[in-house]
Scaffold this motif. Sequence first.
Motif, mmCIF file in Angstrom:
data_model
loop_
_atom_site.group_PDB
_atom_site.id
_atom_site.type_symbol
_atom_site.label_atom_id
_atom_site.label_comp_id
_atom_site.label_asym_id
_atom_site.label_seq_id
_atom_site.Cartn_x
_atom_site.Cartn_y
_atom_site.Cartn_z
ATOM 1 N N ASP A 182 -25.859 0.499 4.926
ATOM 2 C CA ASP A 182 -25.586 -0.630 4.035
ATOM 3 C C ASP A 182 -26.186 -1.917 4.587
ATOM 4 O O ASP A 182 -26.779 -2.717 3.850
ATOM 5 C CB ASP A 182 -24.079 -0.799 3.862
ATOM 6 N N LYS A 183 -26.031 -2.132 5.896
ATOM 7 C CA LYS A 183 -26.531 -3.356 6.511
ATOM 8 C C LYS A 183 -28.054 -3.409 6.487
ATOM 9 O O LYS A 183 -28.644 -4.433 6.102
ATOM 10 C CB LYS A 183 -26.026 -3.454 7.951
ATOM 11 N N GLY A 186 -29.400 -3.873 2.949
ATOM 12 C CA GLY A 186 -29.213 -5.250 2.510
ATOM 13 C C GLY A 186 -30.267 -6.179 3.078
ATOM 14 O O GLY A 186 -30.829 -7.021 2.363
ATOM 15 N N LEU A 189 -33.710 -5.355 1.369
ATOM 16 C CA LEU A 189 -33.835 -5.905 0.020
ATOM 17 C C LEU A 189 -33.974 -7.417 0.049
ATOM 18 O O LEU A 189 -34.786 -7.993 -0.688
ATOM 19 C CB LEU A 189 -32.626 -5.494 -0.820
ATOM 20 N N GLU A 190 -33.215 -8.082 0.915
ATOM 21 C CA GLU A 190 -33.305 -9.541 1.026
ATOM 22 C C GLU A 190 -34.696 -9.967 1.477
ATOM 23 O O GLU A 190 -35.268 -10.935 0.955
ATOM 24 C CB GLU A 190 -32.249 -10.044 2.002
ATOM 25 N N ARG A 193 -37.313 -9.364 -1.322
ATOM 26 C CA ARG A 193 -37.206 -10.418 -2.334
ATOM 27 C C ARG A 193 -37.753 -11.746 -1.814
ATOM 28 O O ARG A 193 -38.451 -12.469 -2.529
ATOM 29 C CB ARG A 193 -35.752 -10.572 -2.766
ATOM 30 N N ARG A 207 -24.924 4.888 -5.088
ATOM 31 C CA ARG A 207 -24.338 3.618 -4.661
ATOM 32 C C ARG A 207 -25.416 2.670 -4.156
ATOM 33 O O ARG A 207 -25.403 1.470 -4.472
ATOM 34 C CB ARG A 207 -23.299 3.875 -3.569
ATOM 35 N N LEU A 208 -26.370 3.189 -3.372
ATOM 36 C CA LEU A 208 -27.452 2.344 -2.872
ATOM 37 C C LEU A 208 -28.394 1.942 -4.003
ATOM 38 O O LEU A 208 -28.856 0.802 -4.068
ATOM 39 C CB LEU A 208 -28.222 3.070 -1.772
ATOM 40 N N ALA A 210 -27.715 1.362 -7.007
ATOM 41 C CA ALA A 210 -27.105 0.331 -7.850
ATOM 42 C C ALA A 210 -27.364 -1.076 -7.326
ATOM 43 O O ALA A 210 -27.187 -2.051 -8.068
ATOM 44 C CB ALA A 210 -25.602 0.583 -7.962
ATOM 45 N N ARG A 211 -27.783 -1.202 -6.065
ATOM 46 C CA ARG A 211 -28.050 -2.517 -5.486
ATOM 47 C C ARG A 211 -29.459 -3.018 -5.803
ATOM 48 O O ARG A 211 -29.825 -4.130 -5.442
ATOM 49 C CB ARG A 211 -27.844 -2.462 -3.972
ATOM 50 N N MET A 212 -30.238 -2.213 -6.475
ATOM 51 C CA MET A 212 -31.624 -2.576 -6.767
ATOM 52 C C MET A 212 -31.744 -3.076 -8.204
ATOM 53 O O MET A 212 -30.826 -2.971 -9.002
ATOM 54 C CB MET A 212 -32.524 -1.371 -6.484
#
Length: 224
Positions: A182-183, A186, A189-190, A193, A207-208, A210-212
Amino acid sequence: MNSPVVELRGLTRSFEQGGVRIDVLRGVDLAVMPGEIVALLGPSGSGKSTMLQAVGLLEGGFGGEIRIAGEAAEKSDAHARTVLRRDHLGFVYQFHHLLPDFDATENVVLPQLVAGVDYAAAAARARHLLGALGLGHRLDHRPSQLSGGEQQRVAVARGLANRPKLVLADEPTGNLDEATSDKVLGQFLELVRGEGSAALIATHNERLAARMGRVVRLHDGRLE
């Protein structure tokens, strides 16, 4: 109007196994726009890695059209494909594949040197990326001195080192425990972006995904 950083039209890939034809990709159509982060979702064995290999111009045998930054890659020779990969694509794999005899900074510097960046600029870029990923205190550590999560963050920095238009990631946190995954995801992706790159990220984890920004599903050789 922006053009896609990658566009697939009717992408196919088949293999022969024991005299039997296996159709892995059956006419995949996909466009990824600049800055877009797309999750490629599907179970193990669904063809996600095969599709990323096609987009990454890593092997032949594919049918259909692959356009990278507007260029028709399927019509390019080996040298032209190498230039397209170097100038437009970055890669992050499930296993970090760092060079064991080089420290974190050097692992991120090397692909830049291959692309013709001078050492001072490459080292500054490496330090910036590693710092953004929370590794500013680990710049001179070799892979064997880093944790699994730290190794994968170095691999992320390496994948972004040459400012690719598109990052291709194949289960980039698949070897990590849930909390570390998760870390690292994150931070990945940050950073993507922040850099303004697009990304196509293969995962089997809902679950992962869904963060995209967008999720596409590979099923029976086609995208849903």
